[in-house]
Design a protein around this motif. Structure first.
Motif, mmCIF file in Angstrom:
data_model
loop_
_atom_site.group_PDB
_atom_site.id
_atom_site.type_symbol
_atom_site.label_atom_id
_atom_site.label_comp_id
_atom_site.label_asym_id
_atom_site.label_seq_id
_atom_site.Cartn_x
_atom_site.Cartn_y
_atom_site.Cartn_z
ATOM 1 N N ALA A 20 0.525 54.440 97.797
ATOM 2 C CA ALA A 20 0.899 55.316 98.907
ATOM 3 C C ALA A 20 2.398 55.605 98.941
ATOM 4 C CB ALA A 20 0.456 54.687 100.232
ATOM 5 N N GLY A 21 3.121 55.196 97.890
ATOM 6 C CA GLY A 21 4.527 55.534 97.795
ATOM 7 C C GLY A 21 5.466 54.672 98.620
ATOM 8 N N ALA A 22 4.965 53.590 99.211
ATOM 9 C CA ALA A 22 5.817 52.723 100.018
ATOM 10 C C ALA A 22 6.680 51.811 99.145
ATOM 11 C CB ALA A 22 4.971 51.886 100.970
ATOM 12 N N LEU A 23 6.165 51.452 97.970
ATOM 13 C CA LEU A 23 6.877 50.611 97.016
ATOM 14 C C LEU A 23 6.878 51.298 95.650
ATOM 15 C CD1 LEU A 23 5.323 47.104 97.808
ATOM 16 C CD2 LEU A 23 7.730 47.725 98.161
ATOM 17 N N SER A 24 7.942 51.118 94.880
ATOM 18 C CA SER A 24 7.927 51.586 93.498
ATOM 19 C C SER A 24 7.064 50.655 92.660
ATOM 20 C CB SER A 24 9.344 51.618 92.928
ATOM 21 O OG SER A 24 9.819 50.295 92.688
ATOM 22 N N ILE A 25 6.552 51.162 91.559
ATOM 23 C CA ILE A 25 5.732 50.324 90.679
ATOM 24 C C ILE A 25 6.560 49.167 90.128
ATOM 25 C CG2 ILE A 25 4.546 50.289 88.450
ATOM 26 C CD1 ILE A 25 3.475 53.083 89.083
ATOM 27 N N SER A 26 7.797 49.424 89.751
ATOM 28 C CA SER A 26 8.644 48.358 89.204
ATOM 29 C C SER A 26 8.882 47.255 90.224
ATOM 30 C CB SER A 26 9.981 48.945 88.731
ATOM 31 O OG SER A 26 9.792 49.803 87.634
ATOM 32 N N ASP A 27 9.224 47.621 91.448
ATOM 33 C CA ASP A 27 9.430 46.612 92.490
ATOM 34 C C ASP A 27 8.142 45.851 92.770
ATOM 35 O OD1 ASP A 27 12.126 47.029 92.894
ATOM 36 O OD2 ASP A 27 11.872 48.386 94.605
ATOM 37 N N THR A 28 7.026 46.563 92.768
ATOM 38 C CA THR A 28 5.742 45.912 93.048
ATOM 39 C C THR A 28 5.414 44.890 91.975
ATOM 40 O OG1 THR A 28 4.989 47.957 94.092
ATOM 41 C CG2 THR A 28 3.330 46.297 93.639
ATOM 42 N N ALA A 29 5.653 45.230 90.718
ATOM 43 C CA ALA A 29 5.396 44.290 89.630
ATOM 44 C C ALA A 29 6.238 43.031 89.784
ATOM 45 C CB ALA A 29 5.680 44.954 88.284
ATOM 46 N N ARG A 30 7.516 43.222 90.088
ATOM 47 C CA ARG A 30 8.392 42.051 90.239
ATOM 48 C C ARG A 30 8.020 41.225 91.467
ATOM 49 N NH1 ARG A 30 12.315 45.828 87.919
ATOM 50 N NH2 ARG A 30 12.692 46.710 89.990
ATOM 51 N N LEU A 31 7.663 41.895 92.557
ATOM 52 C CA LEU A 31 7.242 41.166 93.755
ATOM 53 C C LEU A 31 5.989 40.334 93.496
ATOM 54 C CD1 LEU A 31 7.761 43.895 96.506
ATOM 55 C CD2 LEU A 31 8.955 41.698 96.402
ATOM 56 N N LEU A 32 5.040 40.897 92.767
ATOM 57 C CA LEU A 32 3.796 40.173 92.503
ATOM 58 C C LEU A 32 4.004 39.034 91.516
ATOM 59 C CD1 LEU A 32 1.209 43.085 92.557
ATOM 60 C CD2 LEU A 32 1.397 41.205 94.186
ATOM 61 N N ARG A 33 4.920 39.191 90.578
ATOM 62 C CA ARG A 33 5.264 38.076 89.697
ATOM 63 C C ARG A 33 5.867 36.931 90.538
ATOM 64 N NH1 ARG A 33 6.364 37.417 84.377
ATOM 65 N NH2 ARG A 33 4.189 38.060 84.198
ATOM 66 N N THR A 34 6.766 37.272 91.453
ATOM 67 C CA THR A 34 7.366 36.273 92.347
ATOM 68 C C THR A 34 6.294 35.647 93.234
ATOM 69 O OG1 THR A 34 9.492 37.427 92.382
ATOM 70 C CG2 THR A 34 9.027 35.934 94.221
ATOM 71 N N ARG A 35 5.430 36.481 93.775
ATOM 72 C CA ARG A 35 4.371 35.997 94.671
ATOM 73 C C ARG A 35 3.437 35.042 93.940
ATOM 74 N NH1 ARG A 35 -0.876 37.851 96.334
ATOM 75 N NH2 ARG A 35 -1.231 37.771 98.601
ATOM 76 N N GLY A 36 3.031 35.432 92.737
ATOM 77 C CA GLY A 36 2.124 34.585 91.969
ATOM 78 C C GLY A 36 2.730 33.232 91.662
ATOM 79 N N ARG A 37 3.985 33.227 91.230
ATOM 80 C CA ARG A 37 4.648 31.960 90.914
ATOM 81 C C ARG A 37 4.842 31.113 92.162
ATOM 82 N NH1 ARG A 37 9.133 34.242 86.538
ATOM 83 N NH2 ARG A 37 7.742 34.123 84.719
ATOM 84 N N ALA A 38 5.241 31.758 93.257
ATOM 85 C CA ALA A 38 5.500 31.013 94.496
ATOM 86 C C ALA A 38 4.214 30.411 95.065
ATOM 87 C CB ALA A 38 6.151 31.932 95.530
ATOM 88 N N MET A 39 3.114 31.139 94.985
ATOM 89 C CA MET A 39 1.841 30.626 95.495
ATOM 90 C C MET A 39 1.354 29.461 94.647
ATOM 91 S SD MET A 39 0.029 34.256 96.570
ATOM 92 C CE MET A 39 -1.310 33.679 97.604
ATOM 93 N N GLN A 40 1.596 29.544 93.335
ATOM 94 C CA GLN A 40 1.175 28.456 92.458
ATOM 95 C C GLN A 40 2.001 27.200 92.698
ATOM 96 O OE1 GLN A 40 -1.554 28.659 90.112
ATOM 97 N NE2 GLN A 40 -1.212 26.533 90.628
ATOM 98 N N LYS A 41 3.305 27.368 92.935
ATOM 99 C CA LYS A 41 4.206 26.234 93.105
ATOM 100 C C LYS A 41 4.128 25.603 94.494
ATOM 101 C CE LYS A 41 8.453 26.856 92.120
ATOM 102 N NZ LYS A 41 9.769 27.541 92.029
ATOM 103 N N ALA A 42 3.576 26.323 95.465
ATOM 104 C CA ALA A 42 3.640 25.871 96.859
ATOM 105 C C ALA A 42 2.919 24.548 97.093
ATOM 106 C CB ALA A 42 3.061 26.943 97.783
ATOM 107 N N VAL A 43 1.861 24.311 96.350
ATOM 108 C CA VAL A 43 1.019 23.134 96.565
ATOM 109 C C VAL A 43 0.750 22.467 95.217
ATOM 110 C CG1 VAL A 43 -1.178 22.292 97.491
ATOM 111 C CG2 VAL A 43 -0.072 24.270 98.538
ATOM 112 N N PRO A 44 0.995 21.171 95.087
ATOM 113 C CA PRO A 44 0.701 20.487 93.822
ATOM 114 C C PRO A 44 -0.780 20.600 93.457
ATOM 115 C CG PRO A 44 2.071 19.098 95.230
ATOM 116 C CD PRO A 44 1.634 20.260 96.067
ATOM 117 N N VAL A 45 -1.059 20.685 92.174
ATOM 118 C CA VAL A 45 -2.446 20.779 91.712
ATOM 119 C C VAL A 45 -3.247 19.582 92.229
ATOM 120 C CG1 VAL A 45 -3.943 20.775 89.683
ATOM 121 C CG2 VAL A 45 -1.822 22.099 89.663
ATOM 122 N N GLY A 46 -4.416 19.868 92.793
ATOM 123 C CA GLY A 46 -5.290 18.824 93.304
ATOM 124 C C GLY A 46 -5.167 18.580 94.793
#
Length: 319
Positions: A105-131
């Motif tokens: 919908a043009g609210a975010l650029s594709i480049s910014d969205t890619a970087r945000l989702l890379r950050t989001r994915g890493r942050a969500m994985q790191k937030a809680v130890p495995v198990g």
């Protein structure tokens, strides 16, 4: 007939997704090239060649799914004459799909969205130890019952509704022991099935607060424009257009419930009859048909889908 454009979330990824579009259409290839450039690596090699376990990593799956959705949308625009501003009353996405919807919908650029989702994915994985955390699907129970089960199971730990997907499917998330208790309680309360999910972290619960903090910082550094059409936000199940509110709700979304059932119900109540799922898989199309009586859910993610979706959108445009 009014249409909404929807965008899938994690779990819809598959090795090879989007490759046929990129091979056939320069508009799709350009999106994948832009995502690779934004991330400074060949994510497309992982998307198209795997291995599956590398694609499934949250930090890869999230930007990959967005890339496929936006590549698909660009093909719809270039080959089928589709316009988000003209043809969609709303955009909405499931969890990470909300970012895809905003880029569409043009609210975010594709480049910014890619970087945000890379950050989001890493942050969500790191937030809680495995198990430490887990998620479970409770099938055949309504949302209120599932919420009550989660509250009963918590016993001083975290356990809450992560996804209200509709069709009698609610996902709970939290500390592993609490989620285990919720599964057992649900079995005794008439759930058709209650089962742990093969996920790497407990998404959309209070344990994700470190990831929410990381996203607040990341989102503060990007430009968000008013979307061409309203976004039906996961945490509200209501439309928003203010860039400041979009930023705030994206942060809340990390720990909040994905209110997909209510979001679809809202859009259907506003006259939406056609829900076009743009990107990988057909999960949301199936849910739509179980949530909204008479709604049409159709998915587009390959060259073979373009003509049928073009006709469906044209019919919606004609009313």
């Amino acid at each position: 007939m009014t249409a909404a454009f929807t965008f899938p979330g994690q779990g819809s990824q598959a090795v090879g997704m989007g490759k046929a579009l990129a091979d056939a259409f320069p508009a799709a290839r350009a999106v994948f090239d832009e995502v690779d450039a934004a991330l400074g690596e060949k994510l497309t090699a992982i998307i198209w060649d795997g291995p599956a376990e590398t694609l499934q990593l949250t930090e890869n799956a999230q930007p990959a799914l967005m890339a496929v959705s936006l590549a698909t949308l660009r093909v719809l625009e270039s080959e089928a004459g589709v316009s988000v501003a003209r043809d969609a009353a709303f955009v909405a996405g499931h969890s990470l799909g909300e970012y895809s919807a905003l880029a569409a919908a043009g609210a975010l650029s594709i480049s910014d969205t890619a970087r945000l989702l890379r950050t989001r994915g890493r942050a969500m994985q790191k937030a809680v130890p495995v198990g430490v955390g887990a998620m479970a699907a409770l099938l055949g129970l309504d949302y209120d019952t599932a919420v009550a089960i989660a509250a009963e199971a918590a016993q001083g730990q975290v356990c809450g509704a992560a996804n209200d997907n509709g069709g009698g499917q609610v996902v709970v998330s939290g500390n592993t022991e609490a989620v285990d208790r919720a599964v057992e309680i649900a079995k005794g309360r008439g759930a058709k099935r209650a089962m742990l999910l093969p996920v790497s972290a407990p998404f959309h619960c209070a344990l994700m607060q470190p990831a929410a903090d990381a996203m607040a910082e990341a989102l503060a550094g990007v430009t968000i424009n008013a979307p061409l059409v309203p976004l039906v936000a996961n945490v509200l199940a209501a439309p928003i257009i203010s860039p400041d509110e979009i930023r705030r709700r994206l942060v809340e979304q990390v720990t909040g419930t994905v209110r997909w059932r209510e979001s679809v119900t809202f859009m259907a109540g506003q006259g939406v009859k056609l829900f076009v799922e743009i990107g990988a898989g057909k999960v949301l199309s199936g849910l739509v048909r179980r949530i909204a009586d008479g709604a049409i859910g159709t998915a587009v993610g390959s060259p073979n889908d373009i003509a049928g979706v073009k006709d469906a959108i044209a019919a919606a445009r004609a009313g």
